[in-house]
Design a protein around this motif. Structure first.
Motif, PDB file in Angstrom:
ATOM      1  N   ARG A  94      -5.906   2.307  -0.894  1.00  0.00           N
ATOM      2  CA  ARG A  94      -6.048   2.839  -2.243  1.00  0.00           C
ATOM      3  C   ARG A  94      -6.739   1.783  -3.094  1.00  0.00           C
ATOM      4  O   ARG A  94      -6.835   0.626  -2.707  1.00  0.00           O
ATOM      5  CB  ARG A  94      -4.714   3.242  -2.847  1.00  0.00           C
ATOM      6  CG  ARG A  94      -3.753   2.119  -3.032  1.00  0.00           C
ATOM      7  CD  ARG A  94      -2.406   2.652  -3.514  1.00  0.00           C
ATOM      8  NE  ARG A  94      -1.394   1.728  -3.049  1.00  0.00           N
ATOM      9  CZ  ARG A  94      -0.731   0.896  -3.830  1.00  0.00           C
ATOM     10  NH1 ARG A  94      -0.917   0.892  -5.089  1.00  0.00           N
ATOM     11  NH2 ARG A  94       0.132   0.063  -3.331  1.00  0.00           N
ATOM     12  N   ASN A 109     -10.139   8.031  -1.408  1.00  0.00           N
ATOM     13  CA  ASN A 109      -9.363   9.189  -1.853  1.00  0.00           C
ATOM     14  C   ASN A 109      -8.156   9.415  -0.939  1.00  0.00           C
ATOM     15  O   ASN A 109      -7.949   8.697   0.035  1.00  0.00           O
ATOM     16  CB  ASN A 109     -10.245  10.433  -1.980  1.00  0.00           C
ATOM     17  CG  ASN A 109     -10.760  10.969  -0.659  1.00  0.00           C
ATOM     18  OD1 ASN A 109     -10.305  10.593   0.418  1.00  0.00           O
ATOM     19  ND2 ASN A 109     -11.730  11.868  -0.735  1.00  0.00           N
ATOM     20  N   HIS A 110      -7.371  10.443  -1.243  1.00  0.00           N
ATOM     21  CA  HIS A 110      -6.143  10.711  -0.492  1.00  0.00           C
ATOM     22  C   HIS A 110      -6.415  11.151   0.948  1.00  0.00           C
ATOM     23  O   HIS A 110      -5.524  11.106   1.781  1.00  0.00           O
ATOM     24  CB  HIS A 110      -5.300  11.770  -1.217  1.00  0.00           C
ATOM     25  CG  HIS A 110      -5.958  13.114  -1.297  1.00  0.00           C
ATOM     26  ND1 HIS A 110      -6.981  13.393  -2.176  1.00  0.00           N
ATOM     27  CD2 HIS A 110      -5.750  14.228  -0.585  1.00  0.00           C
ATOM     28  CE1 HIS A 110      -7.387  14.637  -2.008  1.00  0.00           C
ATOM     29  NE2 HIS A 110      -6.654  15.176  -1.059  1.00  0.00           N
TER      30      HIS A 110
END
Length: 144
Positions: free
Chosen positions: A73, A92-93
């Motif tokens: 992250r 991103n996730h």
């Protein structure tokens, strides 16, 4: 010595570090300037120009990319004092690297190219190794 940002749809940013601008200087601000060539390949575009970057800019970028790699992250930014290039990377996730790039040539008043692309996270380790190799050859010298 080069480092590469590679996109999922044939986007490619290549920055080649050629030499120090003033290798004999003892001044922190002068000795850490490096002559570089920036090459960008996008569908429909091919851009290449010379740019003065700084070793401390590359070091900060590498440190932030290492944080992304460790934590999965965060954001990494390559900020160039002369504004030839500004690169932001965010994960991103889904684990994709989202790149936002702005170039300006000649620096400060020339043509501007702004674009975004995605990379697979697997490219990150290669990029880290490329930046580490460049900084081994062109380390940050001195302190501000």
């Amino acid at each position: 010595m080069k480092f590469h940002l590679l996109g999922e749809e044939n986007e490619r940013v290549e920055i080649e570090v050629l030499t120090r601008n003033d290798p004999n200087s003892t001044d922190y601000w002068d000795v850490n300037w490096i002559v570089s060539t920036i090459k960008i390949e996008l569908p429909g575009y091919l851009v290449q120009f010379n740019a003065d970057l700084r070793t401390d800019e590359l070091k900060d970028f590498l440190d932030e990319l290492n944080m992304i790699s460790s934590n999965l992250r965060g954001k990494a930014i390559l900020k160039n004092l002369d504004n030839y290039v500004h690169i932001e990377c965010e994960i991103n996730h889904k684990g994709q690297l989202l790149w936002s790039v702005r170039t300006c040539y000649p620096a400060g008043y020339g043509a501007v190219l702004t674009f975004e692309f995605k990379s697979d996270q697997s490219y990150l380790q290669r990029l880290l190794k490329e930046l580490e190799a460049i900084l081994a050859l062109f380390p940050v010298i001195g302190k501000p």
